[in-house]
Design an enzyme around this catalytic site. Structure first.
Site, short mmCIF file in Angstrom:
data_model
loop_
_atom_site.label_atom_id
_atom_site.label_comp_id
_atom_site.label_asym_id
_atom_site.label_seq_id
_atom_site.Cartn_x
_atom_site.Cartn_y
_atom_site.Cartn_z
N ILE A 66 30.12 11.74 37.21
CA ILE A 66 28.57 12.16 38.31
C ILE A 66 28.54 13.92 38.61
O ILE A 66 29.52 14.49 38.58
CB ILE A 66 28.45 11.71 39.95
CG1 ILE A 66 27.29 11.50 40.27
CG2 ILE A 66 29.68 12.15 40.75
CD1 ILE A 66 26.69 10.31 41.45
N CYS A 67 26.99 15.10 38.93
CA CYS A 67 26.83 15.75 39.43
C CYS A 67 25.85 15.44 39.99
O CYS A 67 25.51 14.86 40.95
CB CYS A 67 26.33 17.10 38.42
SG CYS A 67 25.52 16.03 37.59
N ARG A 68 25.81 16.34 40.14
CA ARG A 68 23.65 17.01 41.35
C ARG A 68 22.56 15.50 40.94
O ARG A 68 22.40 14.69 41.49
CB ARG A 68 22.85 18.55 41.57
CG ARG A 68 22.10 18.15 42.51
CD ARG A 68 22.09 19.42 42.47
NE ARG A 68 21.79 20.34 41.75
CZ ARG A 68 21.98 21.93 41.97
NH1 ARG A 68 22.64 21.95 42.97
NH2 ARG A 68 22.32 22.69 40.65
N GLY A 70 22.27 14.84 36.92
CA GLY A 70 22.26 13.95 36.03
C GLY A 70 22.91 15.15 34.64
O GLY A 70 23.08 14.58 33.64
N MET A 94 24.40 12.75 42.42
CA MET A 94 24.38 13.01 43.20
C MET A 94 22.95 12.13 44.66
O MET A 94 23.10 11.87 45.41
CB MET A 94 25.14 13.64 44.20
CG MET A 94 26.50 13.89 43.75
SD MET A 94 27.67 12.16 44.84
CE MET A 94 27.54 12.54 46.07
#
Length: 115
Positions: A66-68, A70, A94
């Site tokens: 996961i990141c901010r 995608g 996120m």
């Protein structure tokens, strides 16, 4: 699970609290807020710190990256798949995690937010 642009993805709604989560956002993003229990290895340090993932990840389980939003997590997912690891990109990152009401905490265990 789907395969968008060749990268396997999973929706936040398909994750459980027991699923292994790898957060590849940078330190300031992590400090503002993250999913409790996630492993944090920033994408900018990922190759150097790869061993931390292999030590922490379940041997017979999937790595949910996961990141901010995608993008970065898709790149890391693609790398992990090339290494033979069962990995998927968390669709929407996120931002979607927070929007669906999943808890976001800071390092003190208090309520956090997504940068």
């Amino acid at each position: 699970m789907s395969f968008g642009a060749g990268v396997p993805t999973v929706g936040v709604d398909h994750l459980t609290v027991d699923d292994f989560l790898l957060d590849v956002r940078e330190d300031d993003e992590w400090e503002a807020g993250h999913a409790e229990g996630a492993l944090h290895i920033p994408m900018s340090e990922f190759v150097v710190r790869y061993g931390e993932l292999t030590e922490a990840a379940p041997q017979d389980g999937r790595v949910n990256v996961i990141c901010r939003s995608g993008g970065r997590s898709a790149q890391v997912t693609q790398y992990l798949v090339q290494q033979g690891i069962d990995a998927v990109n968390v669709e929407g990152g996120m931002h979607h995690w927070e929007a669906t009401g999943r808890p976001v905490v800071n390092d003190k265990g208090e309520s956090g937010f997504v940068l």
